[in-house]
Design a protein around this motif. Sequence first.
Motif, mmCIF file in Angstrom:
data_model
loop_
_atom_site.group_PDB
_atom_site.id
_atom_site.type_symbol
_atom_site.label_atom_id
_atom_site.label_comp_id
_atom_site.label_asym_id
_atom_site.label_seq_id
_atom_site.Cartn_x
_atom_site.Cartn_y
_atom_site.Cartn_z
ATOM 1 N N THR A 48 45.278 48.896 -33.679
ATOM 2 C CA THR A 48 46.095 49.270 -34.836
ATOM 3 C C THR A 48 46.388 48.063 -35.715
ATOM 4 O O THR A 48 46.351 48.147 -36.936
ATOM 5 C CB THR A 48 47.460 49.854 -34.393
ATOM 6 N N GLU A 49 46.687 46.949 -35.074
ATOM 7 C CA GLU A 49 47.017 45.734 -35.810
ATOM 8 C C GLU A 49 46.133 44.619 -35.287
ATOM 9 O O GLU A 49 46.257 44.231 -34.129
ATOM 10 C CB GLU A 49 48.473 45.330 -35.540
ATOM 11 N N ILE A 50 45.252 44.121 -36.137
ATOM 12 C CA ILE A 50 44.329 43.085 -35.679
ATOM 13 C C ILE A 50 44.597 41.797 -36.451
ATOM 14 O O ILE A 50 44.590 41.784 -37.683
ATOM 15 C CB ILE A 50 42.868 43.541 -35.864
ATOM 16 N N ASP A 51 44.891 40.743 -35.733
ATOM 17 C CA ASP A 51 45.061 39.433 -36.362
ATOM 18 C C ASP A 51 44.627 38.351 -35.371
ATOM 19 O O ASP A 51 44.092 38.670 -34.308
ATOM 20 C CB ASP A 51 46.505 39.222 -36.835
ATOM 21 N N GLU A 52 44.876 37.111 -35.733
ATOM 22 C CA GLU A 52 44.399 36.004 -34.889
ATOM 23 C C GLU A 52 44.982 36.044 -33.483
ATOM 24 O O GLU A 52 44.433 35.441 -32.563
ATOM 25 C CB GLU A 52 44.747 34.661 -35.542
ATOM 26 N N LEU A 105 37.018 46.980 -40.594
ATOM 27 C CA LEU A 105 38.440 46.627 -40.641
ATOM 28 C C LEU A 105 39.001 46.995 -42.006
ATOM 29 O O LEU A 105 38.362 46.760 -43.021
ATOM 30 C CB LEU A 105 38.593 45.115 -40.462
ATOM 31 N N PHE A 106 40.199 47.573 -42.043
ATOM 32 C CA PHE A 106 40.803 47.899 -43.340
ATOM 33 C C PHE A 106 42.292 47.573 -43.330
ATOM 34 O O PHE A 106 42.916 47.502 -42.263
ATOM 35 C CB PHE A 106 40.569 49.383 -43.685
ATOM 36 N N GLU A 107 42.813 47.359 -44.544
ATOM 37 C CA GLU A 107 44.241 47.073 -44.670
ATOM 38 C C GLU A 107 44.982 48.365 -44.945
ATOM 39 O O GLU A 107 44.450 49.254 -45.605
ATOM 40 C CB GLU A 107 44.474 46.101 -45.829
ATOM 41 N N TYR A 108 46.192 48.465 -44.433
ATOM 42 C CA TYR A 108 46.997 49.651 -44.725
ATOM 43 C C TYR A 108 48.473 49.325 -44.648
ATOM 44 O O TYR A 108 48.865 48.279 -44.129
ATOM 45 C CB TYR A 108 46.630 50.813 -43.784
ATOM 46 N N THR A 109 49.253 50.222 -45.238
ATOM 47 C CA THR A 109 50.703 50.055 -45.222
ATOM 48 C C THR A 109 51.273 51.010 -44.204
ATOM 49 O O THR A 109 50.930 52.191 -44.197
ATOM 50 C CB THR A 109 51.295 50.396 -46.608
ATOM 51 N N TYR A 110 52.122 50.475 -43.327
ATOM 52 C CA TYR A 110 52.744 51.339 -42.323
ATOM 53 C C TYR A 110 54.214 51.512 -42.637
ATOM 54 O O TYR A 110 54.938 50.535 -42.817
ATOM 55 C CB TYR A 110 52.571 50.752 -40.919
ATOM 56 N N LYS A 111 54.627 52.782 -42.742
ATOM 57 C CA LYS A 111 56.041 53.059 -42.989
ATOM 58 C C LYS A 111 56.758 53.259 -41.660
ATOM 59 O O LYS A 111 56.447 54.166 -40.901
ATOM 60 C CB LYS A 111 56.185 54.313 -43.849
ATOM 61 N N GLY A 158 62.552 53.425 -42.580
ATOM 62 C CA GLY A 158 62.484 53.380 -44.035
ATOM 63 C C GLY A 158 61.742 52.187 -44.591
ATOM 64 O O GLY A 158 61.170 52.250 -45.683
ATOM 65 N N SER A 159 61.699 51.074 -43.854
ATOM 66 C CA SER A 159 60.975 49.911 -44.347
ATOM 67 C C SER A 159 59.474 50.092 -44.105
ATOM 68 O O SER A 159 59.044 51.060 -43.484
ATOM 69 C CB SER A 159 61.477 48.648 -43.655
ATOM 70 N N SER A 160 58.675 49.174 -44.620
ATOM 71 C CA SER A 160 57.232 49.291 -44.417
ATOM 72 C C SER A 160 56.612 47.912 -44.351
ATOM 73 O O SER A 160 57.211 46.927 -44.769
ATOM 74 C CB SER A 160 56.601 50.088 -45.554
ATOM 75 N N PHE A 161 55.424 47.804 -43.750
ATOM 76 C CA PHE A 161 54.735 46.513 -43.747
ATOM 77 C C PHE A 161 53.231 46.698 -43.881
ATOM 78 O O PHE A 161 52.704 47.763 -43.594
ATOM 79 C CB PHE A 161 55.100 45.702 -42.493
ATOM 80 N N GLU A 162 52.597 45.658 -44.369
ATOM 81 C CA GLU A 162 51.150 45.655 -44.563
ATOM 82 C C GLU A 162 50.492 45.157 -43.286
ATOM 83 O O GLU A 162 50.956 44.206 -42.689
ATOM 84 C CB GLU A 162 50.767 44.664 -45.671
ATOM 85 N N THR A 163 49.425 45.786 -42.888
ATOM 86 C CA THR A 163 48.704 45.267 -41.740
ATOM 87 C C THR A 163 47.225 45.598 -41.865
ATOM 88 O O THR A 163 46.797 46.222 -42.844
ATOM 89 C CB THR A 163 49.312 45.788 -40.417
ATOM 90 N N PHE A 195 48.733 53.413 -37.393
ATOM 91 C CA PHE A 195 49.715 53.865 -36.403
ATOM 92 C C PHE A 195 49.888 55.384 -36.465
ATOM 93 O O PHE A 195 50.032 56.034 -35.431
ATOM 94 C CB PHE A 195 51.070 53.180 -36.643
ATOM 95 N N ASP A 196 49.870 55.928 -37.698
ATOM 96 C CA ASP A 196 50.054 57.378 -37.849
ATOM 97 C C ASP A 196 48.913 58.144 -37.200
ATOM 98 O O ASP A 196 49.125 59.157 -36.548
ATOM 99 C CB ASP A 196 50.145 57.749 -39.338
#
Length: 331
Positions: A235-239, A282-288, A292-297, A303-304
């Motif tokens: 769901t979340e891929i980073d270093e 790999l793609f970028e998306y916004t998770y709410k 109520g807050s949201s973040f880019e990953t 996650f949805d």
Amino acid sequence: MEEVQSVYCNQHGQQDLKLICSHLLAGRNEPIGFYECEPEDMAWCNECEKALSKTRTDDEQDQWSQDCDYKIVCAVCWGSIKESNQIIKNPMNLTELEQKYTIQYPEVYRQLAENNMLDWGVSGSNWYHDTFPKLKANPPLLLFGYDIEIWNDQELVETSIDEMSDEEDYRNIHPDYQFIPFAQNGAGDLYAFQFDLQNNGEVPVVFIPHDDEEAEILAGNFQDFIFRQLLESVTEIDEDSMFYEEEEENLKQNLFNQLKTHEPYLTAKQIEILNTIYQRDLFEYTYKVPNGSSFETEGLVTFDEVEEIINQQLSFEHLNRRFNYTESPKP
Ligand SMILES: [Zn+2]
Ligand SMILES: [Zn+2]
């Protein structure tokens, strides 16, 4: 750069100088453990390691160094002392654990143990540097999972169970729960089988946080838990992802290697879903977040979407149920 000191060894001539605790130098018939520190010029035994983990202050550390009573050896001698003292843990004796706690491990878990899939190699501070690269081609259980470290150490399982049932334990886990842990995450939270919910040979998997009284049921059986982990880890891929590589192609290779060693323990449908997702770019998306807050990953699945797949594929009556582990499981 600091200059490496050298030493003259009677056997090996002029060599780099290294230090080991006097216990390692004395040598035993049995391996006594080998822990080294960066930049790898000092090493100590298992007993010294235990003592080190209890030190808090600088004074205690100084005292610890004195107790280790370091001796000089040459780099070649160091290598052979290391080889004969690294403790290769005996595989867990599941039958012994079953008898001790009157449980029966799920068949999938037994198979994984028999096929050496619970073995992440020699643990210790150099694991990531020395052992991990050798495991990547044929990943053992959930090597590239979602913040998880698989246990393959009977003593660890027994100690953890003893702690949970200890009246003095800070978590105050209600004695009617029967948790048998098999893994932990980086923070020290546990993943466990929940045997008090066992039903027709299916044993649910539960997450037990160390700093929160609310546990969460993650899957109805071990197979589903593995699938969930393999899904959630992309769901979340980073270093910081265990399977991360500079090149997306290599990153994918890690994931496909893992899928291959895990296929015997998954259903055809689960394999198909993972295969489809791993083939994406790999793609970028916004998770709410529900609050109520949201973040880019960035990832291979949102996650949805994971939530949707989990509800469809892993459905069972207790899925995602949260409960307070200090309270009785009986209503
Ligand atoms: Zn020692
Ligand atoms: Zn030597």
